[in-house]
Write a protein that holds these residues in place. Sequence first.
Motif, PDB file in Angstrom:
ATOM      1  N   UNK A  94      28.879   8.430  15.061  1.00 46.14           N
ATOM      2  CA  UNK A  94      29.253   9.708  15.670  1.00 46.14           C
ATOM      3  C   UNK A  94      30.362  10.404  14.906  1.00 46.14           C
ATOM      4  N   UNK A  95      31.316   9.620  14.407  1.00 48.67           N
ATOM      5  CA  UNK A  95      32.408  10.182  13.619  1.00 48.67           C
ATOM      6  C   UNK A  95      31.881  10.843  12.347  1.00 48.67           C
ATOM      7  N   UNK A  96      30.949  10.160  11.674  1.00 53.30           N
ATOM      8  CA  UNK A  96      30.384  10.708  10.438  1.00 53.30           C
ATOM      9  C   UNK A  96      29.547  11.956  10.735  1.00 53.30           C
ATOM     10  N   UNK A  97      28.744  11.913  11.806  1.00 52.33           N
ATOM     11  CA  UNK A  97      27.896  13.052  12.148  1.00 52.33           C
ATOM     12  C   UNK A  97      28.706  14.281  12.544  1.00 52.33           C
ATOM     13  N   UNK A  98      29.946  14.087  12.994  1.00 52.97           N
ATOM     14  CA  UNK A  98      30.783  15.209  13.417  1.00 52.97           C
ATOM     15  C   UNK A  98      31.706  15.713  12.313  1.00 52.97           C
ATOM     16  N   UNK A  99      31.700  15.084  11.132  1.00 53.17           N
ATOM     17  CA  UNK A  99      32.649  15.457  10.086  1.00 53.17           C
ATOM     18  C   UNK A  99      32.448  16.882   9.597  1.00 53.17           C
ATOM     19  N   UNK A 100      31.202  17.338   9.481  1.00 50.40           N
ATOM     20  CA  UNK A 100      30.961  18.703   9.005  1.00 50.40           C
ATOM     21  C   UNK A 100      31.552  19.723   9.977  1.00 50.40           C
ATOM     22  N   UNK A 101      31.528  19.432  11.261  1.00 52.43           N
ATOM     23  CA  UNK A 101      32.127  20.337  12.244  1.00 52.43           C
ATOM     24  C   UNK A 101      33.652  20.272  12.185  1.00 52.43           C
ATOM     25  N   UNK A 102      34.188  19.112  11.805  1.00 48.44           N
ATOM     26  CA  UNK A 102      35.626  19.020  11.616  1.00 48.44           C
ATOM     27  C   UNK A 102      36.058  19.851  10.402  1.00 48.44           C
ATOM     28  N   UNK A 154      16.703  15.740  12.530  1.00 46.06           N
ATOM     29  CA  UNK A 154      17.223  14.759  11.582  1.00 46.06           C
ATOM     30  C   UNK A 154      18.121  13.741  12.281  1.00 46.06           C
ATOM     31  N   UNK A 155      18.805  14.167  13.340  1.00 47.09           N
ATOM     32  CA  UNK A 155      19.635  13.230  14.108  1.00 47.09           C
ATOM     33  C   UNK A 155      18.757  12.149  14.740  1.00 47.09           C
ATOM     34  N   UNK A 156      17.656  12.556  15.337  1.00 45.63           N
ATOM     35  CA  UNK A 156      16.738  11.576  15.940  1.00 45.63           C
ATOM     36  C   UNK A 156      16.191  10.619  14.883  1.00 45.63           C
ATOM     37  N   UNK A 157      15.827  11.174  13.728  1.00 41.78           N
ATOM     38  CA  UNK A 157      15.324  10.323  12.641  1.00 41.78           C
ATOM     39  C   UNK A 157      16.401   9.347  12.171  1.00 41.78           C
ATOM     40  N   UNK A 158      17.615   9.841  11.989  1.00 46.80           N
ATOM     41  CA  UNK A 158      18.699   8.993  11.510  1.00 46.80           C
ATOM     42  C   UNK A 158      19.058   7.904  12.503  1.00 46.80           C
ATOM     43  N   UNK A 263      23.722  18.338   6.660  1.00 47.55           N
ATOM     44  CA  UNK A 263      22.495  17.606   6.343  1.00 47.55           C
ATOM     45  C   UNK A 263      22.802  16.358   5.516  1.00 47.55           C
ATOM     46  N   UNK A 264      23.804  16.457   4.633  1.00 47.25           N
ATOM     47  CA  UNK A 264      24.175  15.284   3.841  1.00 47.25           C
ATOM     48  C   UNK A 264      24.780  14.199   4.719  1.00 47.25           C
ATOM     49  N   UNK A 265      25.606  14.595   5.685  1.00 44.12           N
ATOM     50  CA  UNK A 265      26.224  13.606   6.567  1.00 44.12           C
ATOM     51  C   UNK A 265      25.183  12.880   7.412  1.00 44.12           C
ATOM     52  N   UNK A 267      22.326  11.875   6.575  1.00 41.54           N
ATOM     53  CA  UNK A 267      21.678  10.789   5.842  1.00 41.54           C
ATOM     54  C   UNK A 267      22.467   9.486   5.977  1.00 41.54           C
ATOM     55  N   UNK A 268      23.765   9.588   6.266  1.00 41.24           N
ATOM     56  CA  UNK A 268      24.577   8.379   6.415  1.00 41.24           C
ATOM     57  C   UNK A 268      24.294   7.664   7.734  1.00 41.24           C
ATOM     58  N   UNK A 269      23.601   8.332   8.668  1.00 43.99           N
ATOM     59  CA  UNK A 269      23.181   7.629   9.876  1.00 43.99           C
ATOM     60  C   UNK A 269      22.233   6.492   9.531  1.00 43.99           C
ATOM     61  N   UNK A 270      21.540   6.614   8.388  1.00 40.10           N
ATOM     62  CA  UNK A 270      20.647   5.555   7.941  1.00 40.10           C
ATOM     63  C   UNK A 270      21.342   4.574   7.010  1.00 40.10           C
ATOM     64  N   UNK A 271      22.153   5.079   6.073  1.00 34.35           N
ATOM     65  CA  UNK A 271      22.718   4.212   5.034  1.00 34.35           C
ATOM     66  C   UNK A 271      23.924   3.411   5.518  1.00 34.35           C
ATOM     67  N   UNK A 272      24.724   3.959   6.432  1.00 31.00           N
ATOM     68  CA  UNK A 272      25.915   3.249   6.897  1.00 31.00           C
ATOM     69  C   UNK A 272      25.588   1.912   7.563  1.00 31.00           C
ATOM     70  N   UNK A 273      24.585   1.853   8.467  1.00 29.37           N
ATOM     71  CA  UNK A 273      24.268   0.543   9.065  1.00 29.37           C
ATOM     72  C   UNK A 273      23.914  -0.517   8.035  1.00 29.37           C
ATOM     73  N   UNK A 274      23.304  -0.120   6.919  1.00 28.24           N
ATOM     74  CA  UNK A 274      22.998  -1.087   5.872  1.00 28.24           C
ATOM     75  C   UNK A 274      24.288  -1.643   5.256  1.00 28.24           C
ATOM     76  N   UNK A 275      25.311  -0.776   5.133  1.00 32.64           N
ATOM     77  CA  UNK A 275      26.589  -1.244   4.601  1.00 32.64           C
ATOM     78  C   UNK A 275      27.303  -2.169   5.573  1.00 32.64           C
TER      79      UNK A 275
END
Length: 280
Positions: A94-102, A154-158, A263-265, A267-275
Amino acid sequence: MRELFQNPAFQTMAFQGIALASLIAARLIPIVQIVPYFGGKATPQTVKLAITITLGALIFPTVWLQGTAAHIPESTALLGLLLLKEVLVGFTLGFVAALSFEAIRVAGQLIDNNAGLTQATSLAPQLPERVSPTTNFLLQLSIVIFFAIGGHRLVLWGLAKSFERLPPHAFIGGESAAGTELLAQSAELLLRLTADAIALGVLMAFPVIAAILLVNVFLALVNKSAPQINVFFLGMPLKAAVAAFVLLLGLDVVLDLFANRALEDLTYLETLPALFGGPP
């Protein structure tokens, strides 16, 4: 019916279903609470709960078909740790998804600080406090743009991908010996994304700040050549008008920067859990 409830296979399936639904909800609740386009502070908690249940209902079948429920431990202590892990993962996503609005918020605050509009605050429904007018305008406009470009899909997909990359039954760091290194990479990525969001906010506000600086230079020259003119009262509406004009002039660029970053942020909904230690 009584025999059905006493059936061990049914009891196991019921436990797995309830436990999996709880773990999914634990990841989704922080996201719904943090991300502005889910309603923010003005949205009643019952509505947010309904959004969480809806998202969970959409994601639950996919996670169930992955066989995740069969790996959920029956130990209360382990299940509690998994719930805490899911809350942490949800907060991070949620923090990453909200960064663009910050970034938009930083830009609006910088503009109003330089234009002298910080006292004219108004309530932003998505935020827990009152904000300056430019911040509120940019925030509401950015949410509209986000939905217009299909960001909600994209949020649902991520979110669905995040449960695939880090299943609810998996602990952070996994069983890999490199778990500490993965967590360090995650922390480094979060710091970099936060710094990038702040830098983007400054970049968005820079043309307006530069224009206001030129206005301040002009007012200084006027005050030097004609001291009888009260440049303080003259400068307040002038700086506000110049800030609004320059902002509207470059609004399409600001929105393009925001849309690309949002839109770039996602994509991290998918990649962050892998990290966090999920499967590659």
